[in-house]
Design a protein around this motif. Structure first.
Motif, PDB file in Angstrom:
ATOM      1  N   LEU A 194      66.848   8.781   7.702  1.00  0.00           N
ATOM      2  CA  LEU A 194      66.415   9.600   6.577  1.00  0.00           C
ATOM      3  C   LEU A 194      65.603   8.773   5.579  1.00  0.00           C
ATOM      4  N   GLY A 195      66.038   7.540   5.309  1.00  0.00           N
ATOM      5  CA  GLY A 195      65.263   6.663   4.435  1.00  0.00           C
ATOM      6  C   GLY A 195      63.883   6.400   4.999  1.00  0.00           C
ATOM      7  N   LEU A 196      63.805   6.150   6.292  1.00  0.00           N
ATOM      8  CA  LEU A 196      62.525   5.936   6.973  1.00  0.00           C
ATOM      9  C   LEU A 196      61.640   7.170   6.842  1.00  0.00           C
ATOM     10  N   LEU A 197      62.207   8.319   7.151  1.00  0.00           N
ATOM     11  CA  LEU A 197      61.449   9.574   7.093  1.00  0.00           C
ATOM     12  C   LEU A 197      60.952   9.871   5.682  1.00  0.00           C
ATOM     13  N   VAL A 198      61.804   9.691   4.696  1.00  0.00           N
ATOM     14  CA  VAL A 198      61.425   9.995   3.308  1.00  0.00           C
ATOM     15  C   VAL A 198      60.196   9.191   2.903  1.00  0.00           C
ATOM     16  N   MET A 199      60.164   7.919   3.240  1.00  0.00           N
ATOM     17  CA  MET A 199      59.034   7.087   2.837  1.00  0.00           C
ATOM     18  C   MET A 199      57.770   7.433   3.607  1.00  0.00           C
ATOM     19  N   VAL A 200      57.893   7.708   4.889  1.00  0.00           N
ATOM     20  CA  VAL A 200      56.722   8.080   5.674  1.00  0.00           C
ATOM     21  C   VAL A 200      56.151   9.406   5.164  1.00  0.00           C
ATOM     22  N   VAL A 201      57.021  10.369   4.896  1.00  0.00           N
ATOM     23  CA  VAL A 201      56.561  11.672   4.390  1.00  0.00           C
ATOM     24  C   VAL A 201      55.991  11.536   2.979  1.00  0.00           C
ATOM     25  N   ALA A 202      56.624  10.697   2.152  1.00  0.00           N
ATOM     26  CA  ALA A 202      56.145  10.518   0.774  1.00  0.00           C
ATOM     27  C   ALA A 202      54.735   9.950   0.738  1.00  0.00           C
ATOM     28  N   ARG A 203      54.375   9.156   1.727  1.00  0.00           N
ATOM     29  CA  ARG A 203      53.055   8.537   1.765  1.00  0.00           C
ATOM     30  C   ARG A 203      52.045   9.397   2.522  1.00  0.00           C
ATOM     31  N   SER A 204      52.482  10.529   3.059  1.00  0.00           N
ATOM     32  CA  SER A 204      51.601  11.407   3.828  1.00  0.00           C
ATOM     33  C   SER A 204      50.935  12.423   2.914  1.00  0.00           C
ATOM     34  N   THR A 205      49.807  12.916   3.356  1.00  0.00           N
ATOM     35  CA  THR A 205      49.129  13.987   2.634  1.00  0.00           C
ATOM     36  C   THR A 205      49.983  15.244   2.725  1.00  0.00           C
ATOM     37  N   ARG A 206      50.206  15.891   1.598  1.00  0.00           N
ATOM     38  CA  ARG A 206      51.023  17.107   1.583  1.00  0.00           C
ATOM     39  C   ARG A 206      50.302  18.218   2.339  1.00  0.00           C
ATOM     40  N   SER A 207      51.032  18.811   3.259  1.00  0.00           N
ATOM     41  CA  SER A 207      50.522  19.947   4.009  1.00  0.00           C
ATOM     42  C   SER A 207      51.709  20.759   4.488  1.00  0.00           C
ATOM     43  N   ARG A 208      51.423  21.942   4.947  1.00  0.00           N
ATOM     44  CA  ARG A 208      52.487  22.787   5.488  1.00  0.00           C
ATOM     45  C   ARG A 208      53.118  22.122   6.709  1.00  0.00           C
ATOM     46  N   ARG A 209      52.303  21.460   7.508  1.00  0.00           N
ATOM     47  CA  ARG A 209      52.814  20.789   8.701  1.00  0.00           C
ATOM     48  C   ARG A 209      53.772  19.653   8.337  1.00  0.00           C
ATOM     49  N   ILE A 210      53.401  18.858   7.352  1.00  0.00           N
ATOM     50  CA  ILE A 210      54.265  17.759   6.899  1.00  0.00           C
ATOM     51  C   ILE A 210      55.559  18.321   6.310  1.00  0.00           C
ATOM     52  N   GLU A 211      55.449  19.395   5.521  1.00  0.00           N
ATOM     53  CA  GLU A 211      56.644  20.009   4.931  1.00  0.00           C
ATOM     54  C   GLU A 211      57.568  20.549   6.019  1.00  0.00           C
ATOM     55  N   ASN A 212      56.999  21.192   7.037  1.00  0.00           N
ATOM     56  CA  ASN A 212      57.811  21.685   8.151  1.00  0.00           C
ATOM     57  C   ASN A 212      58.459  20.542   8.921  1.00  0.00           C
ATOM     58  N   LEU A 213      57.735  19.428   9.069  1.00  0.00           N
ATOM     59  CA  LEU A 213      58.291  18.259   9.738  1.00  0.00           C
ATOM     60  C   LEU A 213      59.448  17.683   8.933  1.00  0.00           C
ATOM     61  N   ARG A 214      59.296  17.620   7.608  1.00  0.00           N
ATOM     62  CA  ARG A 214      60.364  17.131   6.738  1.00  0.00           C
ATOM     63  C   ARG A 214      61.595  18.029   6.844  1.00  0.00           C
ATOM     64  N   LEU A 215      61.369  19.340   6.832  1.00  0.00           N
ATOM     65  CA  LEU A 215      62.490  20.275   6.955  1.00  0.00           C
ATOM     66  C   LEU A 215      63.154  20.174   8.321  1.00  0.00           C
ATOM     67  N   LEU A 216      62.346  20.080   9.368  1.00  0.00           N
ATOM     68  CA  LEU A 216      62.892  20.001  10.726  1.00  0.00           C
ATOM     69  C   LEU A 216      63.701  18.720  10.919  1.00  0.00           C
ATOM     70  N   LEU A 217      63.089  17.579  10.599  1.00  0.00           N
ATOM     71  CA  LEU A 217      63.733  16.297  10.880  1.00  0.00           C
ATOM     72  C   LEU A 217      64.737  15.880   9.809  1.00  0.00           C
ATOM     73  N   GLY A 218      64.359  16.012   8.536  1.00  0.00           N
ATOM     74  CA  GLY A 218      65.233  15.552   7.452  1.00  0.00           C
ATOM     75  C   GLY A 218      66.397  16.483   7.204  1.00  0.00           C
ATOM     76  N   THR A 219      66.077  17.679   6.738  1.00  0.00           N
ATOM     77  CA  THR A 219      67.126  18.635   6.415  1.00  0.00           C
ATOM     78  C   THR A 219      67.844  19.127   7.668  1.00  0.00           C
ATOM     79  N   GLY A 220      67.074  19.390   8.722  1.00  0.00           N
ATOM     80  CA  GLY A 220      67.658  19.946   9.933  1.00  0.00           C
ATOM     81  C   GLY A 220      68.341  18.924  10.824  1.00  0.00           C
ATOM     82  N   VAL A 221      67.535  18.119  11.529  1.00  0.00           N
ATOM     83  CA  VAL A 221      68.098  17.187  12.523  1.00  0.00           C
ATOM     84  C   VAL A 221      69.060  16.198  11.867  1.00  0.00           C
ATOM     85  N   LEU A 222      68.592  15.502  10.832  1.00  0.00           N
ATOM     86  CA  LEU A 222      69.448  14.481  10.224  1.00  0.00           C
ATOM     87  C   LEU A 222      70.587  15.090   9.410  1.00  0.00           C
TER      88      LEU A 222
END
Length: 151
Positions: free
Chosen positions: A67-95
């Motif tokens: 989750l720490g890894l994901l948060v930093m990678v997502v934080a440095r990414s350009t905000r988009s619907r795809r990135i938000e869905n990836l954060r929800l899928l991997l962070g909130t969902g999987v992890l």
């Protein structure tokens, strides 16, 4: 006075879950299902030891790191619907499904009820400390990955 012809149904309610939120909930649901299945596989692979529930300990530490890894990678990414869905899928969902506070609490209660009072205190404290350290390590590594190895 007569009403004009057409649809006379009441307007759709404005409260409740809107379509984008339903899709987000679906993404989290799918991720949570995958994360829970991954945790179950990990717990099946790690022998249960009543003196130190290693499977849950490992799941929470590993999940915190990821989750720490994901948060930093997502934080440095350009905000988009795809990135938000990836954060929800991997962070909130999987992890979120992979890690488990409820099993940590249940294991702690089981340790205490079996008379292992020292372990009942050390186990949750160690879980939180190791989990926090793993999250920080994941954030450092995620920052390195997201910056392309540059500091």
């Amino acid at each position: 006075m007569t009403e004009p012809s057409g649809d006379h149904s009441p307007p759709a309610p404005t409260r409740g879950i809107t379509w984008p939120h339903r899709r987000s909930a679906g993404v989290v649901f799918v991720g949570g299902t995958l994360g829970t299945a991954a945790r179950a596989a990990l717990l099946a692979a790690v022998p249960y030891d009543a003196t130190w529930p290693l499977g849950v300990f490992v799941a929470n530490a590993l999940g915190s790191f990821l989750l720490g890894l994901l948060v930093m990678v997502v934080a440095r990414s350009t905000r988009s619907r795809r990135i938000e869905n990836l954060r929800l899928l991997l962070g909130t969902g999987v992890l979120g499904g992979f890690t488990t506070y409820s099993a940590l609490a249940a294991d702690t209660v089981a340790l205490a009820s079996e008379g292992s009072l020292i372990e009942a205190v050390v186990y949750p404290l160690a879980s939180v400390i190791i989990g926090a350290a793993a999250a920080v390590l994941g954030m450092v590594m995620g920052n390195t990955v997201a910056s392309g190895g540059r500091r």
